[in-house]
Design an enzyme around this catalytic site. Structure first.
Site, PDB file in Angstrom:
ATOM      1  N   GLU A 188      -5.855 -11.066  -0.877  1.00 16.24           N
ATOM      2  CA  GLU A 188      -6.625 -10.869   0.366  1.00 16.24           C
ATOM      3  C   GLU A 188      -8.133 -10.868   0.093  1.00 16.24           C
ATOM      4  O   GLU A 188      -8.890 -10.089   0.629  1.00 16.24           O
ATOM      5  CB  GLU A 188      -6.227  -9.548   1.039  1.00 16.24           C
ATOM      6  CG  GLU A 188      -4.752  -9.390   1.272  1.00 16.24           C
ATOM      7  CD  GLU A 188      -4.393  -8.137   2.038  1.00 16.24           C
ATOM      8  OE1 GLU A 188      -5.294  -7.496   2.599  1.00 16.24           O
ATOM      9  OE2 GLU A 188      -3.195  -7.788   2.101  1.00 16.24           O
TER      10      GLU A 188
ATOM     11  N   GLU B 272       0.794  -1.243   0.000  1.00 19.53           N
ATOM     12  CA  GLU B 272       0.000   0.000   0.000  1.00 19.53           C
ATOM     13  C   GLU B 272       0.822   1.287   0.000  1.00 19.53           C
ATOM     14  O   GLU B 272       0.607   2.188   0.806  1.00 19.53           O
ATOM     15  CB  GLU B 272      -0.952  -0.015   1.204  1.00 19.53           C
ATOM     16  CG  GLU B 272      -1.775  -1.287   1.268  1.00 19.53           C
ATOM     17  CD  GLU B 272      -2.675  -1.389   2.501  1.00 19.53           C
ATOM     18  OE1 GLU B 272      -2.643  -0.506   3.363  1.00 19.53           O
ATOM     19  OE2 GLU B 272      -3.413  -2.390   2.588  1.00 19.53           O
TER      20      GLU B 272
END
Ligand code: HAH
Length: 330
Positions: free
Chosen positions: A240, A133
């Site tokens: 995920e 991220e």
């Protein structure tokens, strides 16, 4: 469970199927993990704050439990995650006077952390989410303003990949991110990773977190993202996956179980998602859910704390849901 097929065996010609685990779900989800999944990811216990809470103090017990379970049950392991702006202890970025540490000092700490952790699991963890991220969700800036960026500078990302590659040249190294199918963020991820590839940085794949829901992202956006990332010549991992029953902005807290309409849409969305994944089996080399079954999901506390969600293929009693059957019966 005897008449329920193995999900990962039903899909093994396409890609391995994984689940995120923690020490308690290794126990509570043991039977599903053994039968239904082929790959494991540590949900929290290989993150910086859980591995090196104080400088030089390494707490590997929980991570080792996951590694031992994988070895005993012939499972693959994905490492998550080495460099991230969240769940990283403050000490990493401070000098002895409690002020901001120098570039050199933080680089040394990053190098030490990565070489110690990746070195320990060399040959046992085949893929690492090296950086998680790092790009902004919106706005003019490419890189998210984080303590890694503030202390080291823009090359913290390439440094992380080089350190990981030196520690285990055989591990495949991933850049991992969420909202990865959103066109604006997709172009930021693409720009970052294209730059790394052009600099000769040892990066081998892009992790699409795939925290999706009943309404977003569109199938076209998912397809465009896969095509865009694949054009860089890298592997893609779905890292995920969960499919929330609620749109991100929906704050409703009135449900104690999903509506019939939600269940029907959940089944349809999962069917569509896996149809796309199978279509791109040449570039997608792992599909991992961010949990095992509905009895435990981080979505019960995100984005609305304490709001139950039902994002997986197995229900709270570990029974396969209609979403499961619609995929294995394809
Ligand atoms: O979907 C998001 C929205 C905002 C911030 C982060 C995320 C996803 N962030 C993920 C989720 C859970 C953590 O356990 C993972 O390590 C992290 O990669």
């Amino acid at each position: 469970q005897k008449d329920v097929p193995s999900f990962y065996k039903a899909l093994q010609e396409f890609f391995p199927i994984g689940a995120a685990v923690n020490p308690s779900t290794l126990v509570s989800g043991n039977d599903l993990l053994v039968k239904q999944f082929k790959s494991l990811t540590s949900e929290n216990h290989m993150k910086f704050e859980n591995i090196q809470p104080q400088e030089g103090v390494y707490t590997f017990e929980n991570a080792d439990q996951i590694i031992d379970f994988a070895a005993a049950n012939d499972k693959l392991v994905r490492g998550h995650t080495l460099v991230w702006h969240n769940q990283t202890p403050d000490w990493v970025f401070k000098n002895d006077c409690g002020e901001q540490a120098s570039r050199e000092q933080v680089l040394e700490r990053m190098s030490k952390h990565i070489s110690t952790v990746v070195g320990r699991y060399k040959g046992k963890i085949h893929a690492w989410d090296v950086v998680n991220e790092a790009v902004t969700d919106s706005g003019p800036d490419l890189l998210r303003d984080s303590k890694w960026l503030q202390t080291i500078g823009e090359d913290y990302i390439s440094k992380a990949f080089h350190f990981a590659h030196m520690a285990d040249p055989d591990a495949t190294l991933f850049y991992n991110d969420y909202n990865e199918s959103n066109p604006e963020k997709r172009e930021k991820i693409y720009t970052l990773v294209k730059g790394l590839v052009e600099q000769g940085v040892p990066i081998h794949g892009i992790g699409l977190q795939a925290h999706w829901n009943l309404y977003n992202p569109s199938l076209d956006d998912i397809r465009c993202a896969i095509e865009r990332y694949a054009s860089l010549g890298l592997q893609l991992h779905i890292t995920e996956m969960d499919v929330s029953m609620f749109n991100f902005e929906d704050q409703r807290i009135d449900l104690t179980e999903p509506t019939e309409e939600m269940v029907a849409l959940h089944q349809q969305r999962y069917e569509q998602f896996f149809s796309i994944f199978k279509e791109y089996k040449e570039v997608i080399s792992n599909v991992t859910f961010w949990g095992i079954a509905d009895d435990y999901t981080w979505l019960d506390d995100f984005p609305v704390v304490g709001r139950k969600n039902w994002p997986f293929l197995f229900d709270t009693k570990h029974q396969p849901k209609s979403s499961f059957w619609s995929i294995v019966n394809k």
